[in-house]
Design an enzyme around this catalytic site. Structure first.
Site, PDB file in Angstrom:
ATOM      1  N   LYS A  71       0.857  -1.193   0.000  1.00  0.00           N
ATOM      2  CA  LYS A  71       0.000   0.000   0.000  1.00  0.00           C
ATOM      3  C   LYS A  71       0.890   1.238   0.000  1.00  0.00           C
ATOM      4  CE  LYS A  71      -3.584   0.182   2.744  1.00  0.00           C
ATOM      5  NZ  LYS A  71      -4.327   0.152   4.023  1.00  0.00           N
TER       6      LYS A  71
HETATM    7  C1  E4P Z   1      -7.599   0.797   4.685  1.00  0.00           C
HETATM    8  O1  E4P Z   1      -6.699   0.057   4.537  1.00  0.00           O
HETATM    9  C2  E4P Z   1      -7.565   2.125   5.345  1.00  0.00           C
HETATM   10  O2  E4P Z   1      -6.280   2.385   5.796  1.00  0.00           O
HETATM   11  C3  E4P Z   1      -8.570   2.147   6.440  1.00  0.00           C
HETATM   12  O3  E4P Z   1      -9.767   1.539   6.003  1.00  0.00           O
HETATM   13  C4  E4P Z   1      -8.849   3.533   6.977  1.00  0.00           C
HETATM   14  O4  E4P Z   1      -9.951   3.446   7.823  1.00  0.00           O
HETATM   15  P1  E4P Z   1     -10.304   4.534   8.929  1.00  0.00           P
HETATM   16  O5  E4P Z   1     -10.714   5.789   8.203  1.00  0.00           O
HETATM   17  O6  E4P Z   1     -11.458   3.935   9.679  1.00  0.00           O
HETATM   18  O7  E4P Z   1      -9.078   4.738   9.758  1.00  0.00           O
END
Ligand code: E4P
Length: 231
Positions: free
Chosen positions: A86
């Site tokens: 990522k």
């Molecule tokens: C996914 O990998 C994102 O990093 C994550 O869903 C972010 O979610 P949040 O906004 O609940 O922290």
């Protein structure tokens, strides 16, 4: 639509992976830090739980393209199986994604807030983009609409990049995303559990069992009773 667990809690991953049709696990630095454990053994433990076929997503931390690339190569070589790196959609991140796509290291462009973030990432060679539905909503944007527009752009230009929507606060947002035809969602363990937590299901199941037990008795509350009689 593929379903990923957005967590690095091993016991929750173990349980969800056993009961739900899970396609893999996504992590980010905040999610890893929450577990208060050394990160590499933790990621290896998650890999052991889900096996090598299911996707495991790990996010880089560096800010310069060259360093992001080095991190991506390292984590790709260190963790076995289907791994996706990522990378946030900064300019440096996009530069890194361009290089990594040449090396066949799979990437997901994360922290996506607009359709144009997603367009640039897909064109750079990202395999996935992760629009942040709830974080967009919190900025008084429209997270679901952003997902629709990304899907429309990808379809119009035949991008093979998949949309893996992220950042959810409730099941309604996930249902709305599924109507966009998005390829996947990554969801926290409590929201995955909430998919099945409608009170009537439990009541219905109890009623079915009670009616059966009234006629056949508690000890015969199983279809295997038929098998016993056949034997
Ligand atoms: C996914 O990998 C994102 O990093 C994550 O869903 C972010 O979610 P949040 O906004 O609940 O922290």
């Amino acid at each position: 639509m593929r379903l990923f667990i957005d967590s690095s809690n091993v016991s929750q991953i173990k349980s969800l992976n056993e009961y739900f049709p899970i396609d893999g696990v996504t992590t980010n630095p905040s999610i890893i830090v929450k577990e208060q454990k050394p990160f590499l053994p933790l990621l290896k433990e998650i890999r052991n739980v889900i096996g090598e076929d299911k996707l495991l997503f790990v996010q880089t931390l560096s800010t310069r393209a060259e360093d992001i690339i080095e991190e991506a190569r390292y984590i790709h070589d260190t963790l076995r199986g289907n791994l996706v790196v990522k990378i946030p959609v900064t300019k440096e991140g996009i530069k890194a994604i361009k290089t990594l796509s040449q090396e066949n290291i799979h990437t997901l462009a994360t922290t996506v807030y607009t359709p144009m973030n997603a367009y640039v990432a897909a064109k750079a060679g990202a395999n996935y983009v992760a629009p942040y539905v709830n974080r967009i909503d919190n900025l008084t944007g429209d997270g679901i609409r952003v997902v629709y527009e990304i899907m429309a752009i990808f379809q119009k230009f035949n991008f093979s990049c998949e949309v893996l929507a992220a950042s959810f606060k409730n099941v309604q947002q996930i249902k709305e995303v599924s109507l966009t035809g998005a390829h996947g969602v990554t969801v926290s363990p409590d929201l995955i559990e909430a998919f099945l937590s409608n009170p009537p299901i439990k009541e219905n199941v109890e009623q079915f069992r009670n009616e059966w037990i009234q006629l056949y008795g508690e000890e015969n509350a199983t279809l295997l009773e038929g098998k016993r009689k056949d034997d």
